[in-house]
Design a protein around this motif. Sequence first.
Motif, PDB file in Angstrom:
ATOM      1  N   GLU A   1      -7.207   2.525   2.791  1.00 39.88           N
ATOM      2  CA  GLU A   1      -6.837   1.416   2.648  1.00 39.88           C
ATOM      3  C   GLU A   1      -6.268   0.652   3.929  1.00 39.88           C
ATOM      4  O   GLU A   1      -6.620  -0.379   4.503  1.00 39.88           O
ATOM      5  CB  GLU A   1      -5.966   1.173   1.508  1.00 39.88           C
ATOM      6  CG  GLU A   1      -6.413   1.303   0.131  1.00 39.88           C
ATOM      7  CD  GLU A   1      -5.473   0.945  -1.009  1.00 39.88           C
ATOM      8  OE1 GLU A   1      -4.993   0.044  -1.038  1.00 39.88           O
ATOM      9  OE2 GLU A   1      -5.145   1.948  -1.801  1.00 39.88           O
TER      10      GLU A   1
ATOM     11  N   ILE B   1       1.540  10.216   4.068  1.00 41.36           N
ATOM     12  CA  ILE B   1       0.288   8.962   3.560  1.00 41.36           C
ATOM     13  C   ILE B   1      -0.972   9.874   3.023  1.00 41.36           C
ATOM     14  O   ILE B   1      -1.330  10.652   3.647  1.00 41.36           O
ATOM     15  CB  ILE B   1       0.029   8.107   4.948  1.00 41.36           C
ATOM     16  CG1 ILE B   1       1.077   7.262   5.200  1.00 41.36           C
ATOM     17  CG2 ILE B   1      -1.234   7.157   4.530  1.00 41.36           C
ATOM     18  CD1 ILE B   1       0.747   6.791   6.453  1.00 41.36           C
TER      19      ILE B   1
ATOM     20  N   VAL C   1       0.986  -1.220   0.193  1.00 37.90           N
ATOM     21  CA  VAL C   1      -0.054  -0.073  -0.113  1.00 37.90           C
ATOM     22  C   VAL C   1       0.981   1.232   0.177  1.00 37.90           C
ATOM     23  O   VAL C   1       0.622   2.231  -0.779  1.00 37.90           O
ATOM     24  CB  VAL C   1      -0.888   0.109   1.580  1.00 37.90           C
ATOM     25  CG1 VAL C   1      -1.563   1.295   1.256  1.00 37.90           C
ATOM     26  CG2 VAL C   1      -2.132  -1.305   1.582  1.00 37.90           C
ATOM     27  N   LEU C   2       2.126   1.093   0.664  1.00 37.67           N
ATOM     28  CA  LEU C   2       2.988   2.532   0.835  1.00 37.67           C
ATOM     29  C   LEU C   2       3.960   2.215   0.020  1.00 37.67           C
ATOM     30  O   LEU C   2       5.208   2.794   0.302  1.00 37.67           O
ATOM     31  CB  LEU C   2       3.228   2.588   2.403  1.00 37.67           C
ATOM     32  CG  LEU C   2       2.274   2.689   3.314  1.00 37.67           C
ATOM     33  CD1 LEU C   2       2.660   2.854   4.645  1.00 37.67           C
ATOM     34  CD2 LEU C   2       1.555   4.184   2.945  1.00 37.67           C
TER      35      LEU C   2
ATOM     36  N   GLN D   1      -4.353   5.922   0.662  1.00 34.94           N
ATOM     37  CA  GLN D   1      -3.676   4.939   1.238  1.00 34.94           C
ATOM     38  C   GLN D   1      -4.282   4.972   2.650  1.00 34.94           C
ATOM     39  O   GLN D   1      -4.294   3.692   3.290  1.00 34.94           O
ATOM     40  CB  GLN D   1      -2.045   5.375   1.369  1.00 34.94           C
ATOM     41  CG  GLN D   1      -1.448   5.398   0.036  1.00 34.94           C
ATOM     42  CD  GLN D   1      -0.090   6.079   0.040  1.00 34.94           C
ATOM     43  OE1 GLN D   1      -0.196   7.054   0.659  1.00 34.94           O
ATOM     44  NE2 GLN D   1       0.736   5.482  -0.500  1.00 34.94           N
TER      45      GLN D   1
END
Length: 264
Positions: A60, A53, A17-18, A57
């Motif tokens: 999620e 972030i 995700v990151l 994100q």
Amino acid sequence: MKLNAAIKNMTTQIADVLSLNDPSVYIYGSYVLDDFQYGWSDIDILVLTQKSISEQQANELVCLRQSITAAESDNPFYRCFEGGMLTLNTFIRKVPDRVVYWGTSGQRITDSYHFDACCMKELLDYSRLLHGKDIRGQLTPPSFEDIKTNIQFHYDTIRKYASSTGRSIYSFGWLLDIARCIYTLRTGKIISKTAAGEWALQNCLFYNITALETALEVRKNPQKYLESAELQALSGKLGNAIQQYADVLEKELKTTSFVGVCTF
């Protein structure tokens, strides 16, 4: 082993995700101190990124723990994850930014996340890098006075909230926390709750050893005692024992002038 599989998969999911944010993922706490006990312990993680972030994100990530738990319902360890995900700059400078927080009572998107002095020392001394670059060298180690101030705050909390206890095996944790505080005051180091309790017994720190012996037994076997009516009843009567142990911590706070030296 399902525990290690959960840690590996959770790390991969967070890193995916990151992926554009250069994340560093750390695990700390009872797992790295060889004291993880399912039914009592959390899996503590810290995710520090180089870039902020995004809202997408964060949305999620805030649901990730729940979604993986649902998708892999045969693995009970996913629900144990707790921690924060934020930029390194926000963590160091304590400036507001988008933060994802997973806690015992739920998860949320917030704008800050801080470590106290004892947690920071534990992170620097014992955490394990699971993904990314090791950026612990950019963090400032707490001074012993910072740690002592942190323990003083914990002592005040014990006096305020633990004069009586609820019927829960987790009430025994107060005794282990006090032992851990005294160990840290005497050595300047952080050890696990179980190791601190065993150290306290070996060094005869407390008059009432039965309560501490029981706390250790419950800590080592929480699943065994979770539904025990006898232990539930006993846990609701720990207030006096906890305050007696707090008396010892109070003396330690007054007599410890700097790390490893008690002036009595």
